[in-house]
Write a protein that holds these residues in place. Structure first.
Motif, mmCIF file in Angstrom:
data_model
loop_
_atom_site.group_PDB
_atom_site.id
_atom_site.type_symbol
_atom_site.label_atom_id
_atom_site.label_comp_id
_atom_site.label_asym_id
_atom_site.label_seq_id
_atom_site.Cartn_x
_atom_site.Cartn_y
_atom_site.Cartn_z
ATOM 1 N N THR A 1 -47.268 21.048 -0.602
ATOM 2 C CA THR A 1 -46.810 19.836 0.110
ATOM 3 C C THR A 1 -45.749 19.020 -0.638
ATOM 4 O O THR A 1 -44.784 18.590 -0.010
ATOM 5 C CB THR A 1 -47.983 18.918 0.514
ATOM 6 O OG1 THR A 1 -48.902 18.892 -0.555
ATOM 7 C CG2 THR A 1 -48.643 19.398 1.777
ATOM 8 N N PRO A 2 -45.877 18.814 -1.951
ATOM 9 C CA PRO A 2 -44.810 18.029 -2.592
ATOM 10 C C PRO A 2 -43.436 18.676 -2.404
ATOM 11 O O PRO A 2 -42.461 17.996 -2.096
ATOM 12 C CB PRO A 2 -45.218 18.011 -4.067
ATOM 13 C CG PRO A 2 -46.687 18.262 -4.060
ATOM 14 C CD PRO A 2 -46.952 19.153 -2.881
ATOM 15 N N TYR A 3 -43.379 19.999 -2.553
ATOM 16 C CA TYR A 3 -42.094 20.697 -2.377
ATOM 17 C C TYR A 3 -41.641 20.624 -0.921
ATOM 18 O O TYR A 3 -40.491 20.271 -0.627
ATOM 19 C CB TYR A 3 -42.211 22.157 -2.841
ATOM 20 C CG TYR A 3 -40.969 22.975 -2.522
ATOM 21 C CD1 TYR A 3 -39.774 22.739 -3.195
ATOM 22 C CD2 TYR A 3 -40.987 23.960 -1.529
ATOM 23 C CE1 TYR A 3 -38.628 23.467 -2.887
ATOM 24 C CE2 TYR A 3 -39.844 24.691 -1.224
ATOM 25 C CZ TYR A 3 -38.671 24.434 -1.893
ATOM 26 O OH TYR A 3 -37.532 25.150 -1.584
ATOM 27 N N LEU A 4 -42.539 20.956 0.005
ATOM 28 C CA LEU A 4 -42.156 20.982 1.422
ATOM 29 C C LEU A 4 -41.728 19.590 1.893
ATOM 30 O O LEU A 4 -40.773 19.451 2.658
ATOM 31 C CB LEU A 4 -43.312 21.521 2.276
ATOM 32 C CG LEU A 4 -43.683 22.987 2.003
ATOM 33 C CD1 LEU A 4 -44.937 23.392 2.787
ATOM 34 C CD2 LEU A 4 -42.530 23.946 2.352
ATOM 35 N N ASN A 5 -42.415 18.562 1.414
ATOM 36 C CA ASN A 5 -42.035 17.196 1.810
ATOM 37 C C ASN A 5 -40.700 16.806 1.201
ATOM 38 O O ASN A 5 -39.858 16.196 1.855
ATOM 39 C CB ASN A 5 -43.108 16.191 1.394
ATOM 40 C CG ASN A 5 -44.373 16.372 2.221
ATOM 41 O OD1 ASN A 5 -44.366 17.055 3.248
ATOM 42 N ND2 ASN A 5 -45.461 15.772 1.781
ATOM 43 N N ARG A 6 -40.524 17.169 -0.060
ATOM 44 C CA ARG A 6 -39.256 16.858 -0.723
ATOM 45 C C ARG A 6 -38.096 17.534 0.007
ATOM 46 O O ARG A 6 -36.999 16.985 0.118
ATOM 47 C CB ARG A 6 -39.336 17.334 -2.183
ATOM 48 C CG ARG A 6 -38.157 16.994 -3.039
ATOM 49 C CD ARG A 6 -38.555 16.904 -4.505
ATOM 50 N NE ARG A 6 -39.179 18.131 -5.005
ATOM 51 C CZ ARG A 6 -38.517 19.207 -5.390
ATOM 52 N NH1 ARG A 6 -37.210 19.245 -5.319
ATOM 53 N NH2 ARG A 6 -39.163 20.264 -5.845
ATOM 54 N N MET A 7 -38.348 18.741 0.518
ATOM 55 C CA MET A 7 -37.307 19.482 1.246
ATOM 56 C C MET A 7 -37.251 19.063 2.724
ATOM 57 O O MET A 7 -36.504 19.643 3.503
ATOM 58 C CB MET A 7 -37.576 20.989 1.164
ATOM 59 C CG MET A 7 -37.420 21.575 -0.220
ATOM 60 S SD MET A 7 -35.710 21.509 -0.809
ATOM 61 C CE MET A 7 -34.940 22.771 0.214
ATOM 62 N N ASN A 8 -38.103 18.113 3.075
ATOM 63 C CA ASN A 8 -38.128 17.616 4.451
ATOM 64 C C ASN A 8 -38.375 18.744 5.464
ATOM 65 O O ASN A 8 -37.655 18.904 6.447
ATOM 66 C CB ASN A 8 -36.799 16.893 4.735
ATOM 67 C CG ASN A 8 -36.872 16.060 5.984
ATOM 68 O OD1 ASN A 8 -37.970 15.702 6.426
ATOM 69 N ND2 ASN A 8 -35.716 15.792 6.585
ATOM 70 N N VAL A 9 -39.412 19.530 5.193
ATOM 71 C CA VAL A 9 -39.748 20.670 6.050
ATOM 72 C C VAL A 9 -40.825 20.255 7.053
ATOM 73 O O VAL A 9 -41.876 19.743 6.665
ATOM 74 C CB VAL A 9 -40.252 21.869 5.200
ATOM 75 C CG1 VAL A 9 -40.709 23.006 6.104
ATOM 76 C CG2 VAL A 9 -39.164 22.336 4.253
ATOM 77 N N ASN A 10 -40.557 20.498 8.306
ATOM 78 C CA ASN A 10 -41.494 20.148 9.379
ATOM 79 C C ASN A 10 -42.523 21.270 9.549
ATOM 80 O O ASN A 10 -42.582 21.922 10.569
ATOM 81 C CB ASN A 10 -40.696 19.940 10.670
ATOM 82 C CG ASN A 10 -41.587 19.594 11.844
ATOM 83 O OD1 ASN A 10 -42.527 18.823 11.705
ATOM 84 N ND2 ASN A 10 -41.295 20.187 12.999
ATOM 85 N N TYR A 11 -43.354 21.493 8.520
ATOM 86 C CA TYR A 11 -44.307 22.605 8.606
ATOM 87 C C TYR A 11 -45.460 22.257 9.543
ATOM 88 O O TYR A 11 -45.762 21.089 9.768
ATOM 89 C CB TYR A 11 -44.821 22.985 7.216
ATOM 90 C CG TYR A 11 -45.618 21.901 6.526
ATOM 91 C CD1 TYR A 11 -44.982 20.942 5.752
ATOM 92 C CD2 TYR A 11 -47.006 21.845 6.646
ATOM 93 C CE1 TYR A 11 -45.710 19.942 5.130
ATOM 94 C CE2 TYR A 11 -47.743 20.856 6.027
ATOM 95 C CZ TYR A 11 -47.087 19.907 5.270
ATOM 96 O OH TYR A 11 -47.809 18.912 4.657
ATOM 97 N N TYR A 12 -46.086 23.307 10.055
ATOM 98 C CA TYR A 12 -47.237 23.116 10.937
ATOM 99 C C TYR A 12 -48.465 22.829 10.072
ATOM 100 O O TYR A 12 -48.882 23.681 9.277
ATOM 101 C CB TYR A 12 -47.450 24.394 11.765
ATOM 102 C CG TYR A 12 -48.716 24.391 12.583
ATOM 103 C CD1 TYR A 12 -48.851 23.540 13.675
ATOM 104 C CD2 TYR A 12 -49.775 25.236 12.276
ATOM 105 C CE1 TYR A 12 -50.021 23.533 14.430
ATOM 106 C CE2 TYR A 12 -50.940 25.247 13.024
ATOM 107 C CZ TYR A 12 -51.052 24.384 14.089
ATOM 108 O OH TYR A 12 -52.206 24.377 14.827
ATOM 109 N N PRO A 13 -49.077 21.640 10.230
ATOM 110 C CA PRO A 13 -50.170 21.270 9.317
ATOM 111 C C PRO A 13 -51.498 21.901 9.738
ATOM 112 O O PRO A 13 -52.433 21.201 10.138
ATOM 113 C CB PRO A 13 -50.202 19.745 9.429
ATOM 114 C CG PRO A 13 -49.696 19.468 10.810
ATOM 115 C CD PRO A 13 -48.748 20.568 11.183
ATOM 116 N N SER A 14 -51.576 23.212 9.650
ATOM 117 C CA SER A 14 -52.755 23.942 10.097
ATOM 118 C C SER A 14 -54.037 23.349 9.513
ATOM 119 O O SER A 14 -54.120 23.046 8.320
ATOM 120 C CB SER A 14 -52.618 25.399 9.652
ATOM 121 O OG SER A 14 -53.869 26.035 9.726
ATOM 122 N N GLU A 15 -55.058 23.248 10.360
ATOM 123 C CA GLU A 15 -56.339 22.697 9.886
ATOM 124 C C GLU A 15 -57.090 23.667 8.995
ATOM 125 O O GLU A 15 -58.103 23.316 8.391
ATOM 126 C CB GLU A 15 -57.201 22.303 11.087
ATOM 127 C CG GLU A 15 -56.704 21.016 11.715
ATOM 128 C CD GLU A 15 -57.481 20.628 12.959
ATOM 129 O OE1 GLU A 15 -58.482 21.291 13.278
ATOM 130 O OE2 GLU A 15 -57.051 19.652 13.601
#
Ligand code: TNX
Length: 538
Positions: A509-523
């Motif tokens: 998450t820190p990397y994906l958020n920093r890269m502003n990635v709209n990932y699917y937040p699978s439960e």
């Protein structure tokens, strides 16, 4: 060779002297680090071997990068690392600088011909208190090692060890090598067009997880996306349509070259696909002489497949293909050219075989190795041609029987355009619903049990774009599943485990958020709460 080793030794020795003398000048303070554990870091793909030594390398403003002078490519890898460190930490780490006043610690990227590093992407990463050494035979291997290093540099600095900020990199040793040489992603830019900058962002994300092939599906019924100078209407007419009636788009040859150059900087190969003889409505709208289905064609912006075909009996068609392959091959340094070949439902079987046989010769004439969707194995293709398995097992086993390699992209497991679950807002479901665990929990080696490991070149995850029209939607389908496919390509079956992967994935998450990635937040994933920006938010 001996000379090279000697040169490296001299360089290392000089560095050691310099760092020592600096340390002496400053009366070396023995820094005390908290205990670390390299083996429990969230590295994806999982490396072959990790040995933790529980201390740390303190990355700070007095760190420098040196690279082997074996080739400029090593220096470029060093500069890439420096740029990425700056993005994360704002530190400006010099590369091969002769300005050595304040050197405390060194990151050394070293070319080595060691027998342990004979696979070109293999690398070793040695992290101690004073130095980080990446050894690899090729710059490509060094680049893969750099991705591992990026993943273990913490997001936050520790400001209590010394009088300035330090990022503590856990110490130890990583020995790593890829399980498959081909680790790919495919993007369909034909159903919906994606811009050069969007593709660059996708390359950034893929390279971080050691993907080394990007296959671009450049043409389909709904649009033609690459400028061909000898057939200009392909883009002036058929570049302007896409699924749903949007404005489409295309890459000029310059823009395509810009994508190729960006991929090359990321040690990634671009594989151009011109899909034929089916999926060719757009080409035939621009040049009706190519059409082989006997009907007058109109621009198509729907999502059906299998209704178009080139005429397999016209010399003009092969002259056209010769021009297209020649122009694209000239802009493409990688070894492959993908001819599609899927779902040619309105091409007679004997025509299909004739067509693929002739097109294979054209691809080879222009110096490329042919890849096609698994249907191409119905023709008499050469063993050097590669089948991309998506649907029909028999095509894959036939390929192996004739000595052709296979890329594994089974639709039920590896299709990024399949919905995760019933609640998914984008995606199709004709092959399967593919939640994050299903996407990860299979083996490209044993998926078709008749195949041997040597038959398989690697894995590729295709992203068809009927239901996605922009980067955020692309990211929703690709992430986080693409991260799992990256591990399926790099790490061995013995070294992979869902329970362990799930935790490492949660920590992206820190990397994906920093890269502003709209990932699917699978439960299915217990996503790590990202606290990187908390101070900013408060
Ligand atoms: C099948 S897979 C196709 C594509 C579609 C895709 C949608 C393959 C080789 N052909 O034309 O976009 O399904 O999932």
């Amino acid at each position: 060779m001996k000379k090279k080793i000697l040169a490296i030794k001299i360089a290392l020795f000089a560095l050691a002297i310099i760092s020592l003398s600096c340390a002496e000048k400053k009366k070396k303070i023995n820094l005390v680090f908290p205990e670390t554990n390299l083996a429990s870091e969230n590295i994806i793909p999982k490396p072959s071997k990790i040995i933790a030594t529980n201390s740390a390398f303190g990355l700070d403003k007095n760190t420098v990068i040196y690279t082997s002078q074996a080739s400029n490519e090593f220096e470029a890898v060093g500069q890439f690392l420096s740029d990425k460190i700056e993005e994360l930490t704002a530190l400006k780490i010099p590369v091969n600088s002769t300005e050595l006043e304040t050197v405390d610690r060194v990151i050394y990227i070293n070319q080595s011909d060691s027998l342990d590093l004979q696979v070109k992407e293999s690398y070793q990463l040695y992290i101690s208190k004073d130095s980080i050494i990446i050894n690899s035979m090729t710059a490509e291997g060094a680049f893969r090692g750099v991705q591992t290093l990026r993943q273990i540099i913490p997001e936050k600095s520790n400001d209590t060890i010394t009088d300035h900020a330090m990022w503590l990199v856990p110490s130890g040793k990583i020995i790593d090598s890829p399980n498959f040489e081909y680790r790919g992603a495919m993007l369909d830019v034909a159903r919906h067009f994606f811009s050069v900058s969007e593709i660059k962002k996708y390359i950034d994300l893929l390279a971080y997880y050691k993907i080394n092939q990007l296959h671009l599906h450049l043409t389909d019924d709904q649009g033609w996306r690459i400028e061909i100078k000898s057939w200009p209407k392909l883009t002036s007419v058929s570049g302007n349509t896409e699924v749903g009636g949007g404005k489409g788009g295309f890459y000029t040859q310059e823009e395509y070259s810009e994508i190729v150059a960006y991929a090359t900087e990321h040690h990634m190969t671009i594989i151009p696909e011109v899909d034929m003889p089916g999926h060719t409505n757009a080409a035939s709208v621009a040049y009706p002489i190519l059409n082989g289905n006997g009907k007058t064609l109109k621009p198509y912006t729907g999502t059906h497949v299998g209704f178009s075909t080139f005429d397999a009996h016209k010399d003009t068609v092969y002259a056209f293909i010769d021009d297209v392959v020649r122009e694209i091959a000239a802009l493409t340094p990688g070894p492959y050219f993908h001819i599609g070949g899927d779902e040619s439902h309105v091409t007679k079987k004997k025509d299909y075989i004739l067509f693929v046989n002739r097109v294979e010769k054209i691809v080879q004439k222009h110096g490329k190795q042919m890849i096609g969707w698994d249907e191409i194995m119905q023709a008499d293709v050469d063993s050097s041609s590669i089948a991309q398995h998506w649907n029909t097992k028999k095509n894959a086993t036939d390929a192996a029987a004739r000595g052709s390699k296979i890329i594994m992209s089974p639709a039920t497991r590896a299709y990024l355009d399949m919905k995760y679950d019933d609640a998914s807002i984008h995606g199709l479901d004709w092959a399967a619903l593919i939640p994050v665990d299903t996407a990860y929990n299979w083996s490209p080696t044993t998926y078709i049990k008749e195949l041997k490991k040597e038959d398989i070149l690697g894995i590729e995850a295709p992203l068809w774009s009927e239901t996605i029209a922009n980067m955020a939607e692309l990211e929703y389908l690709a992430f986080p599943r693409m991260i799992g496919y990256a591990e399926l390509g790099w790490s061995t079956d013995e070294n992979r485990n869902w329970e362990d992967f799930k935790i490492r994935l949660a920590n992206q998450t820190p990397y994906l958020n920093r890269m502003n990635v709209n990932y699917y937040p699978s439960e299915l994933i217990d996503w790590k709460k990202d606290t990187t920006n908390d101070t900013l938010k408060n």
